[in-house]
Design a protein around this motif. Structure first.
Motif, PDB file in Angstrom:
ATOM      1  N   GLY A  28     -14.401 -26.996-120.423  1.00  0.00           N
ATOM      2  CA  GLY A  28     -14.283 -28.385-120.849  1.00  0.00           C
ATOM      3  C   GLY A  28     -13.185 -28.616-121.861  1.00  0.00           C
ATOM      4  O   GLY A  28     -12.557 -29.678-121.888  1.00  0.00           O
ATOM      5  N   HIS A  29     -12.929 -27.615-122.692  1.00  0.00           N
ATOM      6  CA  HIS A  29     -11.849 -27.726-123.677  1.00  0.00           C
ATOM      7  C   HIS A  29     -10.490 -27.618-122.994  1.00  0.00           C
ATOM      8  O   HIS A  29      -9.579 -28.421-123.236  1.00  0.00           O
ATOM      9  CB  HIS A  29     -11.988 -26.627-124.726  1.00  0.00           C
ATOM     10  N   VAL A  30     -10.358 -26.628-122.107  1.00  0.00           N
ATOM     11  CA  VAL A  30      -9.061 -26.383-121.469  1.00  0.00           C
ATOM     12  C   VAL A  30      -8.687 -27.522-120.532  1.00  0.00           C
ATOM     13  O   VAL A  30      -7.542 -27.985-120.523  1.00  0.00           O
ATOM     14  CB  VAL A  30      -9.075 -25.035-120.713  1.00  0.00           C
ATOM     15  N   SER A 149      -6.491 -23.877-116.157  1.00  0.00           N
ATOM     16  CA  SER A 149      -5.478 -22.836-116.044  1.00  0.00           C
ATOM     17  C   SER A 149      -4.492 -22.946-117.198  1.00  0.00           C
ATOM     18  O   SER A 149      -4.352 -24.001-117.830  1.00  0.00           O
ATOM     19  CB  SER A 149      -4.742 -22.990-114.709  1.00  0.00           C
ATOM     20  N   ASN A 150      -3.784 -21.847-117.478  1.00  0.00           N
ATOM     21  CA  ASN A 150      -2.710 -21.883-118.473  1.00  0.00           C
ATOM     22  C   ASN A 150      -1.420 -22.444-117.907  1.00  0.00           C
ATOM     23  O   ASN A 150      -0.451 -22.628-118.643  1.00  0.00           O
ATOM     24  CB  ASN A 150      -2.443 -20.473-119.012  1.00  0.00           C
ATOM     25  N   ASN A 151      -1.386 -22.698-116.605  1.00  0.00           N
ATOM     26  CA  ASN A 151      -0.144 -23.065-115.926  1.00  0.00           C
ATOM     27  C   ASN A 151      -0.021 -24.575-115.748  1.00  0.00           C
ATOM     28  O   ASN A 151      -1.010 -25.274-115.532  1.00  0.00           O
ATOM     29  CB  ASN A 151      -0.080 -22.415-114.548  1.00  0.00           C
ATOM     30  N   CYS A 168      -4.037 -19.004-107.048  1.00  0.00           N
ATOM     31  CA  CYS A 168      -3.322 -20.183-107.563  1.00  0.00           C
ATOM     32  C   CYS A 168      -2.568 -19.843-108.844  1.00  0.00           C
ATOM     33  O   CYS A 168      -1.377 -20.150-108.980  1.00  0.00           O
ATOM     34  CB  CYS A 168      -4.303 -21.318-107.853  1.00  0.00           C
ATOM     35  N   THR A 169      -3.258 -19.208-109.796  1.00  0.00           N
ATOM     36  CA  THR A 169      -2.612 -18.932-111.074  1.00  0.00           C
ATOM     37  C   THR A 169      -1.482 -17.920-110.926  1.00  0.00           C
ATOM     38  O   THR A 169      -0.451 -18.033-111.587  1.00  0.00           O
ATOM     39  CB  THR A 169      -3.633 -18.417-112.103  1.00  0.00           C
TER      40      THR A 169
END
Length: 419
Positions: A28-30, A149-151, A168-169
């Motif tokens: 939820g944060h990301v 994701s970080n992307n 995906c990542t």
């Protein structure tokens, strides 16, 4: 033409986010951070009955308090609370729900029962579900990144659809380093409702998606999949990678998705009949992404080879013929141009052998002549580092021609240190 039923899910104008959090590292944060970082150009409503503000953004206690239509609900709550959230979305007239929640183990009766309950609720409200247990979606046209994701995907013209969030990542991380962009990225997860066939049907008519990369582990509705695949492959290139080609790896895929596509040779034949191209490794998928992002659509299979050595030209000819390419028959105009610009010992045939002393100007003359030949669909320039060759100079000439070429121009510089 009426909008596709997946439009509110894959390209929403408004989003309600359930499960937003202040706890770093949580889904939820990301996902809220990604929605804010991406600059989503629609309306974003954070739904939380407890907190009036999350990550500096105002929240609403429920959808009724929003008082506006919502296209897509992005749900990152625990699985046990999904049913109540979906009922709230259904009563409000939300068109689609993106289920990021995990906890759906199809090998357990509890997981199966939870999926059946969610489907029953969704069908009662005409609400479509993407997921659960998926990474999320991205849409460059909407500046949308609804993932944990970080992307961030760069804008581009490739659609990436994957059952695996990890794939995906990996693709996105590689693509960022290669400056390759995507029109959309769609993580399917368990695909309890919306399946590959539905997404392919949507992407077939999506003008922003000029090609499609597909990672498939399992298919629930084979008929719908084939219908969507045929529709998409008629309109644009579709590259498919499916693991589980052997009995052992198929059992591993079964443990991951708890469903199987079927015999691999049958799947391969179905792809060929639909007009899709199969990749067998992630490296091939990366290579396909690089080729497709270039913007050239190959119109035929007639290849011209320009080289500074005979041996590499012979090897390229073998490889081309083994992969259903043909050596182009050069026109009289092209042969005349080669005669005028090349030394007497140069080759008038295809491959065009410029010999070991060929420099940038000789390559330029030959490449221009072949690119302008209407009987040539693509050109490959090959260079081996010899005594009088200029690998960097020839590379600059080739790159300059490729920028303005209306057909593919590929480079093969053989060696290492000098090239």
């Amino acid at each position: 033409m009426a909008p596709h039923f997946l439009e509110p899910i894959l390209a929403p104008a408004s989003i309600a986010l359930f499960g937003a959090s202040e706890r770093p590292g949580s889904k939820g944060h990301v996902v809220l951070a990604r929605l804010l970082d991406g600059g989503f150009d629609g309306a974003l409503f954070i739904i939380d009955p407890q907190q009036p503000e999350i990550q500096g953004q105002a929240s609403w206690p429920n959808l009724d308090a929003v008082g506006q239509p919502v296209d897509l609900a992005v749900i990152a709550t625990p699985a046990d609370g999904l049913a109540d959230v979906l009922r709230q979305c259904g009563r409000h007239g939300v068109r689609g729900a993106l289920l990021l929640s995990g906890g759906f183990d199809r090998s357990s009766e509890r997981g199966k029962a939870l999926e059946r309950e969610l489907l029953e609720i969704a069908r009662g409200f005409n609400l479509r579900l993407l997921g659960p247990d998926c990474l999320g979606i991205m849409h460059s046209g909407r500046h949308l990144n609804a993932t944990f994701s970080n992307n961030h995907a760069l804008p581009g013209n490739i659609a990436l659809v994957s059952q695996s969030g990890a794939i995906c990542t990996a693709v996105l991380d590689w693509a960022a380093g290669q400056q390759i962009g995507f029109s959309s990225v769609i993580s399917m997860g368990n695909a309890v409702d919306v399946g590959f066939g539905d997404v392919l049907d949507y992407l077939a008519l999506d003008r922003k998606a000029r090609s499609i990369l597909l990672y498939v582990e399992s298919i629930r509705d084979a008929r719908r999949f084939m219908s969507g695949l045929r529709a998409a492959a008629r309109m644009k290139p579709v590259i498919v990678i499916k693991p589980g080609r052997h009995a052992e790896s198929s059992r591993v895929a079964m443990s991951h998705t708890h469903s199987l596509v079927g015999a691999d040779d049958v799947f391969a034949a179905a792809l060929e009949r639909a007009g899709a191209v199969r990749a067998t490794t992630i490296t091939q998928l990366f290579a396909a992404a690089r080729v497709l992002s270039d913007g050239h659509l190959v119109r035929g299979n007639r290849l011209a080879i320009v080289t500074n050595a005979g041996g590499p030209g012979v090897m390229a000819t073998d490889h081309a013929l083994e992969h259903d390419l043909v050596l182009a028959s050069l026109s009289d105009k092209t042969l005349d141009a080669l005669d005028a610009g090349l030394p007497e010992h140069g080759s008038r045939g295809n491959p065009v052998d410029l010999h070991e002393d060929a420099g940038p100007e000789r390559f330029k003359t030959a490449l221009e002549a072949c690119l302008e030949d209407a009987g040539v669909d693509g050109v490959i320039a090959m260079l081996t580092p010899q005594v009088n060759s200029d690998p960097l100079g020839v590379a600059r000439v080739t790159a300059a021609l490729a920028r303005n070429a209306r057909k593919p121009l590929l480079g093969c510089w053989m060696g290492d240190k000098q090239v």
